[in-house]
Design a protein around this motif. Structure first.
Motif, PDB file in Angstrom:
ATOM      1  N   LEU A   1      31.037  41.730  44.537  1.00  0.00           N
ATOM      2  CA  LEU A   1      32.062  41.229  45.446  1.00  0.00           C
ATOM      3  C   LEU A   1      33.185  42.268  45.515  1.00  0.00           C
ATOM      4  N   PRO A   2      33.861  42.382  46.668  1.00  0.00           N
ATOM      5  CA  PRO A   2      35.033  43.252  46.735  1.00  0.00           C
ATOM      6  C   PRO A   2      36.075  42.780  45.708  1.00  0.00           C
ATOM      7  N   VAL A   3      36.809  43.719  45.110  1.00  0.00           N
ATOM      8  CA  VAL A   3      37.726  43.369  44.015  1.00  0.00           C
ATOM      9  C   VAL A   3      38.646  42.202  44.365  1.00  0.00           C
ATOM     10  N   GLU A   4      39.247  42.265  45.548  1.00  0.00           N
ATOM     11  CA  GLU A   4      40.232  41.223  45.884  1.00  0.00           C
ATOM     12  C   GLU A   4      39.588  39.846  45.917  1.00  0.00           C
ATOM     13  N   GLU A   5      38.371  39.772  46.500  1.00  0.00           N
ATOM     14  CA  GLU A   5      37.660  38.494  46.546  1.00  0.00           C
ATOM     15  C   GLU A   5      37.223  38.062  45.146  1.00  0.00           C
ATOM     16  N   ALA A   6      36.767  39.046  44.357  1.00  0.00           N
ATOM     17  CA  ALA A   6      36.289  38.735  43.012  1.00  0.00           C
ATOM     18  C   ALA A   6      37.398  38.114  42.164  1.00  0.00           C
TER      19      ALA A   6
END
Ligand code: HEM
Ligand code: MTE
Ligand code: MO
Length: 360
Positions: free
Chosen positions: A294-299
């Protein structure tokens, strides 16, 4: 009978019908598979297109079967390719029938063919249809002509067919909203609700073949590595279980459930190890090798859960630790997580890995 003849007279020329059936089958498989990546309602149009194009395809298939009816009935000119033609027709009808039965609520999540939901059977049939249609087309190859496409009347006919398909879909939705009290309401993804709380209330599902042995939490650790300042390896007792979130798990086999998940917020985990500036992706890896990024921000907003519905996770649901990724489809909620890797790159190979992990 007169109505049927009138319908047939409205039909576009045979060669055009054949090529548009091929194009629609390809579009259906593409939109169907694309729908697996849609987890939030802003992607509704993918499913809408799939449903409308599916009904349009059903119209065209009726026209085609009507045209070739005598060949089937009297078995004229039986050739080897005839068997292939009939098999293709049967699989096409079965694909449409399972899709429509699912959408109409004629079958529930509990109706299984062996282990599979009717929606999964639909997907399998749809995939099988591609090589069949290609082989069928190649035995009866007739090159489309420019004039097939240049005719404005045909374009209008096709627009009409598609509009009729959209009306059928809208009508079904309205009818379902008006009469459907059975609680079989689908999400925009087509998935149907499974109610209840905790381990026992929703199915255990593997994407394809993942089926590890139960994991002893005392022997298990979670490692957090990659683009971080202080990589760690945590024992089960060191996993924080203070974060809670109600989140919806929507499996592509056609069911969804809303559960109260409990565990550690991935953002908190990342803060505790110190993420470096180049970090773009967080990869969650299962003991089986199954993985998703997942992209960091979403993760950061995701959860690594130890509990569901107030109970410790059962083995089948991914104990000791599973990813809870709100807004993502179920197959991305990695179970039995043992590694979190912070990376600069995404991981396209994950698509293949989820399909083959679990096979020896
Ligand atoms: C192979 C990949 C495919 C996937 C992943 C897929 C997926 C789906 C899903 C998720 C639904 C449920 C939609 C809903 O309940 O609102 C559905 C319905 C449907 N699909 Fe597919 N499908 C595939 C192939 C096909 C093909 C090849 C056809 C046509 C031959 C087709 C025709 C339909 C139809 C007619 C419906 C019901 C539409 C309705 O009445 O609302 N699908 N499909
Ligand atoms: N390691 C691993 N994680 C996995 C899977 C899998 O096969 N292996 N299946 C996924 C699929 S397809 C779904 S829908 C959810 C199902 O979670 P559940 O079995 O707890 O219902 O887990 C996901 N996580
Ligand atoms: Mo799933």
């Amino acid at each position: 009978m007169r109505a049927v003849t009138a319908f047939a007279r409205l039909s576009p020329p045979p060669r055009l019908v054949d090529w548009s059936i091929l194009a629609l089958v390809v579009a259906e498989v593409a939109s169907g598979l694309l729908s697996f990546t849609v987890g939030t309602p802003d992607g509704w149009y993918v499913l809408w297109f799939h449903r409308v194009a599916g009904i349009t395809l059903a119209f065209l298939l009726c026209l085609k079967l009507y045209r070739v009816r005598n060949r089937i009935r009297y078995g004229e000119h039986w050739e080897r390719s005839t068997a292939l033609s009939i098999l293709t027709a049967v699989v096409a009808i079965a694909t449409l029938a399972t899709g429509i039965a699912w959408a109409l609520g004629a079958v529930s999540v509990e109706s299984r063919v062996l282990y599979w939901t009717v929606l999964s059977v639909h997907v399998g049939l749809g995939l099988a249809l591609v090589p069949l249609v290609l082989a069928h087309v190649s035995t009866r190859f007739s090159v489309p002509r420019r004039s097939d496409f240049a005719d404005r009347r045909e374009a209008i006919r096709y627009a009409g067919l598609f509009a009729a398909g959209a009306l059928v879909v809208r009508g079904q939705e309205t009818a379902a909203e008006t009469f459907d009290t059975s609680g079989s309401k689908r999400r925009f993804t087509g998935s149907k609700p499974v109610r209840g709380e905790g381990n026992g209330s929703f199915p255990i599902t593997s994407w394809v073949a993942d089926d590890p042995d139960p994991i002893d939490p005392e022997a298990w650790t979670l490692s957090v590595t990659g683009l971080v300042e202080r990589p760690v390896e945590l024992g089960y007792g060191e996993i924080d279980t203070e974060s809670e979130e109600r989140a919806l798990l929507d499996c592509t086999s056609g069911w969804y459930t809303v559960q109260e998940w409990q565990g550690v917020r991935v953002g908190d985990l990342l803060d505790s190890v110190g993420v470096s500036g180049e970090a773009e992706w967080v990869r969650f890896v299962s003991v089986t090798g199954y993985r998703w990024s997942l992209p960091v921000e979403e993760a950061r907003d995701a959860l690594l859960a130890t509990h569901v519905g107030g109970e410790r996770l059962a083995h089948g649901h991914g104990a000791p630790l599973r990813l809870v990724a709100p807004g993502r489809r179920g197959f991305q909620w990695v179970k039995w997580v043992e590694r979190v890797e912070i990376r600069e790159e995404n991981d396209p190979a994950q698509w293949l890995v989820t399909l083959i992990s679990g096979f020896d």
